[in-house]
Design an enzyme around this catalytic site. Sequence first.
Site, PDB file in Angstrom:
ATOM      1  N   THR A   6       0.505  16.247 -15.954  1.00  8.24           N
ATOM      2  CA  THR A   6       0.941  14.900 -16.313  1.00  8.24           C
ATOM      3  C   THR A   6       2.362  14.750 -15.796  1.00  8.24           C
ATOM      4  O   THR A   6       3.260  15.462 -16.246  1.00  8.24           O
ATOM      5  CB  THR A   6       0.936  14.712 -17.843  1.00  8.24           C
ATOM      6  OG1 THR A   6      -0.380  14.996 -18.326  1.00  8.24           O
ATOM      7  CG2 THR A   6       1.309  13.287 -18.219  1.00  8.24           C
TER       8      THR A   6
ATOM      9  N   LYS B 244      -3.305   7.401 -17.364  1.00  9.31           N
ATOM     10  CA  LYS B 244      -3.003   8.373 -18.426  1.00  9.31           C
ATOM     11  C   LYS B 244      -1.851   7.880 -19.316  1.00  9.31           C
ATOM     12  O   LYS B 244      -1.947   7.926 -20.548  1.00  9.31           O
ATOM     13  CB  LYS B 244      -2.641   9.718 -17.781  1.00  9.31           C
ATOM     14  CG  LYS B 244      -1.903  10.691 -18.666  1.00  9.31           C
ATOM     15  CD  LYS B 244      -2.780  11.736 -19.255  1.00  9.31           C
ATOM     16  CE  LYS B 244      -2.007  12.578 -20.264  1.00  9.31           C
ATOM     17  NZ  LYS B 244      -2.789  13.564 -20.912  1.00  9.31           N
TER      18      LYS B 244
ATOM     19  N   LYS C 269       6.738  13.352 -24.437  1.00 12.43           N
ATOM     20  CA  LYS C 269       6.800  13.449 -22.965  1.00 12.43           C
ATOM     21  C   LYS C 269       6.048  12.270 -22.331  1.00 12.43           C
ATOM     22  O   LYS C 269       6.572  11.594 -21.439  1.00 12.43           O
ATOM     23  CB  LYS C 269       6.176  14.776 -22.496  1.00 12.43           C
ATOM     24  CG  LYS C 269       6.026  14.857 -20.985  1.00 12.43           C
ATOM     25  CD  LYS C 269       5.195  16.041 -20.502  1.00 12.43           C
ATOM     26  CE  LYS C 269       4.938  15.888 -19.008  1.00 12.43           C
ATOM     27  NZ  LYS C 269       4.204  17.011 -18.429  1.00 12.43           N
TER      28      LYS C 269
HETATM   29  P1  NAD Z   1       2.402  25.238 -19.957  1.00 11.99           P
HETATM   30  O1  NAD Z   1       3.867  25.190 -20.055  1.00 11.99           O
HETATM   31  O2  NAD Z   1       1.610  26.100 -20.882  1.00 11.99           O
HETATM   32  O3  NAD Z   1       1.968  25.647 -18.445  1.00 11.99           O
HETATM   33  C1  NAD Z   1       2.688  25.341 -17.289  1.00 11.99           C
HETATM   34  C2  NAD Z   1       2.716  26.590 -16.432  1.00 11.99           C
HETATM   35  O4  NAD Z   1       3.367  26.299 -15.193  1.00 11.99           O
HETATM   36  C3  NAD Z   1       3.506  27.744 -17.084  1.00 11.99           C
HETATM   37  O5  NAD Z   1       2.669  28.888 -17.199  1.00 11.99           O
HETATM   38  C4  NAD Z   1       4.677  27.981 -16.110  1.00 11.99           C
HETATM   39  O6  NAD Z   1       5.062  29.330 -16.013  1.00 11.99           O
HETATM   40  C5  NAD Z   1       4.076  27.461 -14.813  1.00 11.99           C
HETATM   41  N1  NAD Z   1       5.094  27.116 -13.813  1.00 11.99           N
HETATM   42  C6  NAD Z   1       6.282  26.479 -14.011  1.00 11.99           C
HETATM   43  N2  NAD Z   1       6.941  26.356 -12.846  1.00 11.99           N
HETATM   44  C7  NAD Z   1       6.153  26.922 -11.890  1.00 11.99           C
HETATM   45  C8  NAD Z   1       6.294  27.108 -10.501  1.00 11.99           C
HETATM   46  N3  NAD Z   1       7.365  26.681  -9.837  1.00 11.99           N
HETATM   47  N4  NAD Z   1       5.289  27.749  -9.839  1.00 11.99           N
HETATM   48  C9  NAD Z   1       4.192  28.203 -10.506  1.00 11.99           C
HETATM   49  N5  NAD Z   1       4.004  28.050 -11.833  1.00 11.99           N
HETATM   50  C10 NAD Z   1       4.977  27.418 -12.505  1.00 11.99           C
HETATM   51  O7  NAD Z   1       1.890  23.725 -20.045  1.00 11.99           O
HETATM   52  P2  NAD Z   1       0.406  23.207 -20.322  1.00 11.99           P
HETATM   53  O8  NAD Z   1       0.237  22.920 -21.766  1.00 11.99           O
HETATM   54  O9  NAD Z   1      -0.553  24.095 -19.603  1.00 11.99           O
HETATM   55  O10 NAD Z   1       0.468  21.778 -19.585  1.00 11.99           O
HETATM   56  C11 NAD Z   1       0.409  21.651 -18.178  1.00 11.99           C
HETATM   57  C12 NAD Z   1       0.379  20.185 -17.828  1.00 11.99           C
HETATM   58  O11 NAD Z   1      -0.747  19.562 -18.463  1.00 11.99           O
HETATM   59  C13 NAD Z   1       1.616  19.399 -18.291  1.00 11.99           C
HETATM   60  O12 NAD Z   1       1.951  18.477 -17.298  1.00 11.99           O
HETATM   61  C14 NAD Z   1       1.140  18.729 -19.573  1.00 11.99           C
HETATM   62  O13 NAD Z   1       1.843  17.538 -19.841  1.00 11.99           O
HETATM   63  C15 NAD Z   1      -0.306  18.461 -19.248  1.00 11.99           C
HETATM   64  N6  NAD Z   1      -1.198  18.342 -20.418  1.00 11.99           N
HETATM   65  C16 NAD Z   1      -1.121  19.251 -21.430  1.00 11.99           C
HETATM   66  C17 NAD Z   1      -1.970  19.121 -22.522  1.00 11.99           C
HETATM   67  C18 NAD Z   1      -1.938  20.123 -23.663  1.00 11.99           C
HETATM   68  O14 NAD Z   1      -2.562  19.853 -24.696  1.00 11.99           O
HETATM   69  N7  NAD Z   1      -1.267  21.262 -23.523  1.00 11.99           N
HETATM   70  C19 NAD Z   1      -2.885  18.060 -22.579  1.00 11.99           C
HETATM   71  C20 NAD Z   1      -2.950  17.163 -21.511  1.00 11.99           C
HETATM   72  C21 NAD Z   1      -2.088  17.321 -20.433  1.00 11.99           C
END
Ligand code: NAD
Length: 290
Positions: free
Chosen positions: A87, A162, A237
């Site tokens: 997102t 979204k 966010k």
């Molecule tokens: P998270 O923080 O658990 O995962 C993000 C991952 O990206 C981390 O493991 C981090 O180490 C990795 N990362 C960061 N910088 C990086 C880079 N330069 N290269 C490679 N990896 C890198 O977050 P999440 O909960 O998995 O969410 C991910 C996305 O999905 C976000 O944009 C969030 O808004 C969206 N989202 C999350 C949810 C939820 O319920 N968690 C629901 C819908 C959407």
Amino acid sequence: MQIAFIGLGNMGAPMAANLAKAGHAVTGFDVAGTTAEGVAKARTAEDAVAGAEVVITMLPNGEILRDVVAGIVPHMTEGAVLLDCSTVDVASARAVAELAGAAGLGTLDAPVSGGTVGATNGTLTFMVGGDETAFETARPLFEIMGQKAVHCGASGNGQAAKICNNMILGVTMIATCEAFALADKLGLSREAMFDVVSTSSGYSWSMNAYCPAPGVGPQSPADNGYKPGFAAELMLKDLRLSQQAAEAAHAQTPMGRAATDLYRSFVEDEDGAGRDFSAMLPRFEKLNRG
Ligand code: NAD
């Protein structure tokens, strides 16, 4: 299919594992060194994308996405599809689409709803922006990771859908919570409040499917001490992204702005961090009119 998966966090890891379980060859990379079941671990993002037909990213925000995409695009195979499921702000989604498009790559912005449970169970909904050919390439992957993928039009439109959806969600959750707190003070039982509203014109997903009152309506995070679910900081966010987009598009969103302000104080000044976004109800319960 040969797939690269970058960003194996709470959402990315189970999504990548589902693709591997379905028989695809998945190579993953995460700066934190995390991996997922059945997924080969690459040393760098550049190594991960080499030879991949589809590169999926699932990253925290637009800035990181822009950075990662600038790094991997020169290493991607011509004609491959870049599928971003994070997102992020609409402007970043359109900027990476332009960069990748100029390098002869297909691009899709495909943010999800359904949370970590949906990611694990393969029941996410994808809201997708980008061209039809790339959408058709990614369709079998959407079918594994999710239950529904809606093609919303050009690049950035997935993110637009979204944040508009989640702006409605934030606003209706607050309205539902403040109405419950008012009903309490008026001496109405929560059960009666739910029975009436869930079958009357005040009904919404927030009331009917995710009722913020414990012990009332279907099972929801309210019945589990407001453990997320969908964390208040993630709602904040998405609301901030909606206001950023509204500003860029000169759109008036007074309710979206009010919801953003409320979730900001809840998360940053009060005890909202780490709680479900429906914990707005105990917040209103505690407060009196000033
Ligand atoms: P998270 O923080 O658990 O995962 C993000 C991952 O990206 C981390 O493991 C981090 O180490 C990795 N990362 C960061 N910088 C990086 C880079 N330069 N290269 C490679 N990896 C890198 O977050 P999440 O909960 O998995 O969410 C991910 C996305 O999905 C976000 O944009 C969030 O808004 C969206 N989202 C999350 C949810 C939820 O319920 N968690 C629901 C819908 C959407």
